[in-house]
Scaffold this active site. Structure first.
Site, PDB file in Angstrom:
ATOM      1  N   ASP A  11       9.343  18.906  80.736  1.00  0.00           N
ATOM      2  CA  ASP A  11       9.260  20.170  81.472  1.00  0.00           C
ATOM      3  C   ASP A  11       8.338  19.922  82.670  1.00  0.00           C
ATOM      4  O   ASP A  11       7.712  18.866  82.769  1.00  0.00           O
ATOM      5  CB  ASP A  11       8.688  21.273  80.561  1.00  0.00           C
ATOM      6  CG  ASP A  11       8.539  22.611  81.290  1.00  0.00           C
ATOM      7  OD1 ASP A  11       9.453  22.968  82.072  1.00  0.00           O
ATOM      8  OD2 ASP A  11       7.524  23.297  81.116  1.00  0.00           O
ATOM      9  N   SER A  12       8.227  20.911  83.534  1.00  0.00           N
ATOM     10  CA  SER A  12       7.301  20.780  84.662  1.00  0.00           C
ATOM     11  C   SER A  12       5.852  20.882  84.203  1.00  0.00           C
ATOM     12  O   SER A  12       4.948  20.670  85.007  1.00  0.00           O
ATOM     13  CB  SER A  12       7.587  21.888  85.675  1.00  0.00           C
ATOM     14  OG  SER A  12       7.351  23.147  85.066  1.00  0.00           O
ATOM     15  N   TYR A  43       8.320  23.728  89.402  1.00  0.00           N
ATOM     16  CA  TYR A  43       9.705  23.420  89.772  1.00  0.00           C
ATOM     17  C   TYR A  43      10.399  24.656  90.365  1.00  0.00           C
ATOM     18  O   TYR A  43      11.225  24.547  91.252  1.00  0.00           O
ATOM     19  CB  TYR A  43      10.504  22.992  88.543  1.00  0.00           C
ATOM     20  CG  TYR A  43      10.286  21.583  88.034  1.00  0.00           C
ATOM     21  CD1 TYR A  43       9.402  20.691  88.645  1.00  0.00           C
ATOM     22  CD2 TYR A  43      11.005  21.135  86.926  1.00  0.00           C
ATOM     23  CE1 TYR A  43       9.235  19.399  88.144  1.00  0.00           C
ATOM     24  CE2 TYR A  43      10.845  19.848  86.431  1.00  0.00           C
ATOM     25  CZ  TYR A  43       9.958  18.988  87.043  1.00  0.00           C
ATOM     26  OH  TYR A  43       9.817  17.714  86.543  1.00  0.00           O
ATOM     27  N   GLY A  44      10.071  25.799  89.797  1.00  0.00           N
ATOM     28  CA  GLY A  44      10.829  27.015  90.102  1.00  0.00           C
ATOM     29  C   GLY A  44      10.663  27.556  91.508  1.00  0.00           C
ATOM     30  O   GLY A  44      11.391  28.447  91.925  1.00  0.00           O
ATOM     31  N   CYS A  75      13.297  22.942  80.178  1.00  0.00           N
ATOM     32  CA  CYS A  75      12.979  23.671  81.402  1.00  0.00           C
ATOM     33  C   CYS A  75      14.262  24.313  81.916  1.00  0.00           C
ATOM     34  O   CYS A  75      15.243  23.612  82.196  1.00  0.00           O
ATOM     35  CB  CYS A  75      12.433  22.682  82.427  1.00  0.00           C
ATOM     36  SG  CYS A  75      12.137  23.397  84.044  1.00  0.00           S
ATOM     37  N   ASN A  76      14.269  25.630  82.041  1.00  0.00           N
ATOM     38  CA  ASN A  76      15.448  26.345  82.539  1.00  0.00           C
ATOM     39  C   ASN A  76      15.764  25.939  83.981  1.00  0.00           C
ATOM     40  O   ASN A  76      16.930  25.801  84.360  1.00  0.00           O
ATOM     41  CB  ASN A  76      15.195  27.849  82.511  1.00  0.00           C
ATOM     42  CG  ASN A  76      15.105  28.404  81.107  1.00  0.00           C
ATOM     43  OD1 ASN A  76      16.090  28.879  80.562  1.00  0.00           O
ATOM     44  ND2 ASN A  76      13.935  28.348  80.517  1.00  0.00           N
ATOM     45  N   THR A  77      14.712  25.750  84.775  1.00  0.00           N
ATOM     46  CA  THR A  77      14.901  25.438  86.194  1.00  0.00           C
ATOM     47  C   THR A  77      15.549  24.067  86.362  1.00  0.00           C
ATOM     48  O   THR A  77      16.510  23.907  87.136  1.00  0.00           O
ATOM     49  CB  THR A  77      13.539  25.471  86.919  1.00  0.00           C
ATOM     50  OG1 THR A  77      12.901  26.715  86.627  1.00  0.00           O
ATOM     51  CG2 THR A  77      13.707  25.324  88.411  1.00  0.00           C
ATOM     52  N   CYS A 189      12.262  31.334  81.291  1.00  0.00           N
ATOM     53  CA  CYS A 189      11.449  30.193  81.715  1.00  0.00           C
ATOM     54  C   CYS A 189      10.610  29.821  80.498  1.00  0.00           C
ATOM     55  O   CYS A 189      10.021  30.705  79.863  1.00  0.00           O
ATOM     56  CB  CYS A 189      10.552  30.581  82.886  1.00  0.00           C
ATOM     57  SG  CYS A 189       9.235  29.383  83.251  1.00  0.00           S
ATOM     58  N   THR A 190      10.580  28.532  80.168  1.00  0.00           N
ATOM     59  CA  THR A 190       9.924  28.138  78.912  1.00  0.00           C
ATOM     60  C   THR A 190       8.427  28.435  78.913  1.00  0.00           C
ATOM     61  O   THR A 190       7.828  28.617  77.855  1.00  0.00           O
ATOM     62  CB  THR A 190      10.175  26.646  78.610  1.00  0.00           C
ATOM     63  OG1 THR A 190       9.796  25.861  79.748  1.00  0.00           O
ATOM     64  CG2 THR A 190      11.640  26.392  78.295  1.00  0.00           C
ATOM     65  N   HIS A 191       7.823  28.500  80.092  1.00  0.00           N
ATOM     66  CA  HIS A 191       6.397  28.869  80.158  1.00  0.00           C
ATOM     67  C   HIS A 191       6.150  30.299  79.648  1.00  0.00           C
ATOM     68  O   HIS A 191       5.090  30.589  79.118  1.00  0.00           O
ATOM     69  CB  HIS A 191       5.905  28.809  81.611  1.00  0.00           C
ATOM     70  CG  HIS A 191       5.546  27.436  82.093  1.00  0.00           C
ATOM     71  ND1 HIS A 191       6.489  26.484  82.390  1.00  0.00           N
ATOM     72  CD2 HIS A 191       4.341  26.861  82.335  1.00  0.00           C
ATOM     73  CE1 HIS A 191       5.874  25.383  82.820  1.00  0.00           C
ATOM     74  NE2 HIS A 191       4.573  25.588  82.784  1.00  0.00           N
TER      75      HIS A 191
HETATM   76  N1  DGL Z   1       9.197  25.935  82.579  1.00  0.00           N
HETATM   77  C1  DGL Z   1      10.130  25.927  83.654  1.00  0.00           C
HETATM   78  C2  DGL Z   1      11.390  26.718  83.311  1.00  0.00           C
HETATM   79  O1  DGL Z   1      11.730  26.878  82.159  1.00  0.00           O
HETATM   80  C3  DGL Z   1       9.677  26.294  85.037  1.00  0.00           C
HETATM   81  C4  DGL Z   1       8.267  26.307  85.414  1.00  0.00           C
HETATM   82  C5  DGL Z   1       8.082  25.909  86.865  1.00  0.00           C
HETATM   83  O2  DGL Z   1       8.392  26.697  87.759  1.00  0.00           O
HETATM   84  O3  DGL Z   1       7.650  24.776  87.051  1.00  0.00           O
HETATM   85  O4  DGL Z   1      12.074  27.163  84.194  1.00  0.00           O
END
Ligand code: DGL
Length: 277
Positions: A11-12, A43-44, A75-77, A189-191
């Site tokens: 993930d990021s 990443y997003g 990571c969804n992104t 978003c996983t965060h």
């Molecule tokens: N955790 C990432 C996701 O699921 C994105 C977090 C980021 O923007 O880096 O999209």
């Protein structure tokens, strides 16, 4: 024959720990290598080219240096921007991604109003638009890009997390179980799983929060056919014997990762610094 090669997860940053937690619950017998690309986050709020380049570099590293038997893009992104290209480039291992849980949300919502919190990049992606189109008429989705939230969670900046959750939930409308209210909130978003407490305090305990960790873990388990699993599972579901390991790597702040692992997984780690790409 058992396959003790690890499963790679990236993930990021710390967000993918929510997926790793689900993977561990589903497959405690497996070994894992987790890469947090927090030196190149968020990443997003970056372009697809950046996310694709990072996804390639990390996948290369995990295959070459750790001989992973499967990859979970936690990571969804990165899933939205890169998974189709990563899958095409690395055909030798199964690759599992994560996407916002729109389908289960539509199925379970009573009011027909579903909130979706995700990164700007995920919401703008072609993959997400296709998913949305496929559910046309199933529910009304209220989409909320959440600039700054992932990075605040990354930094454990509680004040900022609270302020942003307040701003974004207010922008989405009323939450609750009455007609015209959002009764289901998708954490795309996983965060954001790690802001659940702050979100529940704002929208109330009756709203259902949906995240994708558990379905991803189940899907990974399905893809790891019997010969690829690290231990036999008894009919009771318990692994027979094993001493599984999890290795953590970070392209940014390793101490931040260690404290996130302690907080969210309840275990001690010694995150190794990593430079790739
Ligand atoms: N955790 C990432 C996701 O699921 C994105 C977090 C980021 O923007 O880096 O999209």
């Amino acid at each position: 024959m058992v396959d003790r090669r690890p499963i790679g997860v990236f993930d990021s940053g710390v967000g993918g720990l929510s997926v790793l937690r689900a993977l561990q619950a589903e497959m405690p017998q497996e070994n894992y290598v987790y890469v947090a690309d927090n030196g190149h986050a968020p990443y997003g709020e970056r372009d697809d080219e950046h996310v694709l380049k990072r996804s390639h570099a990390i996948t290369d590293y995990l295959i070459a240096q750790h001989d992973i038997k499967a990859l979970v893009v936690a990571c969804n992104t990165a899933t939205a921007a890169a998974i189709h290209l990563i899958r095409a480039a690395y055909t030798q291992i199964p690759i599992v991604g994560i996407e916002p849980a729109l389908k289960p949300a539509a199925a379970q919502s009573k009011t027909g109003l579903v909130g979706v919190m995700a990164t700007r990049s995920t919401l703008n992606s072609e993959k997400f638009h296709k998913l949305l189109e496929s559910l046309h008429g199933a529910a009304t989705f209220v989409l909320q890009p959440c600039d700054g939230l992932a990075i605040s969670i990354e930094r454990s900046d509680t004040q900022r997390i609270k302020a942003l959750c307040k701003e974004y939930t207010a922008a989405m409308g009323a939450f609750g179980c009455a007609t015209g209210e959002i009764d289901t909130l998708v954490l795309g978003c996983t965060h954001f799983t790690f802001a659940s407490q702050e979100l529940i305090a704002l929208i109330g305990p009756d709203v259902t929060l949906l995240e994708g960790g558990a379905p991803v873990a189940r899907q990974t388990r399905r893809l790891l056919e019997k010969p690829l699993q690290a231990a036999d599972i008894s009919s009771s579901g318990n692994e027979i014997s094993n001493n599984p390991t999890i290795q953590f790597y970070s392209t940014g702040d390793t101490l931040l990762m260690d404290s996130a692992v302690r907080r969210w997984l309840g275990s001690e780690s010694k995150t190794q610094p990593l430079s790739v790409g």
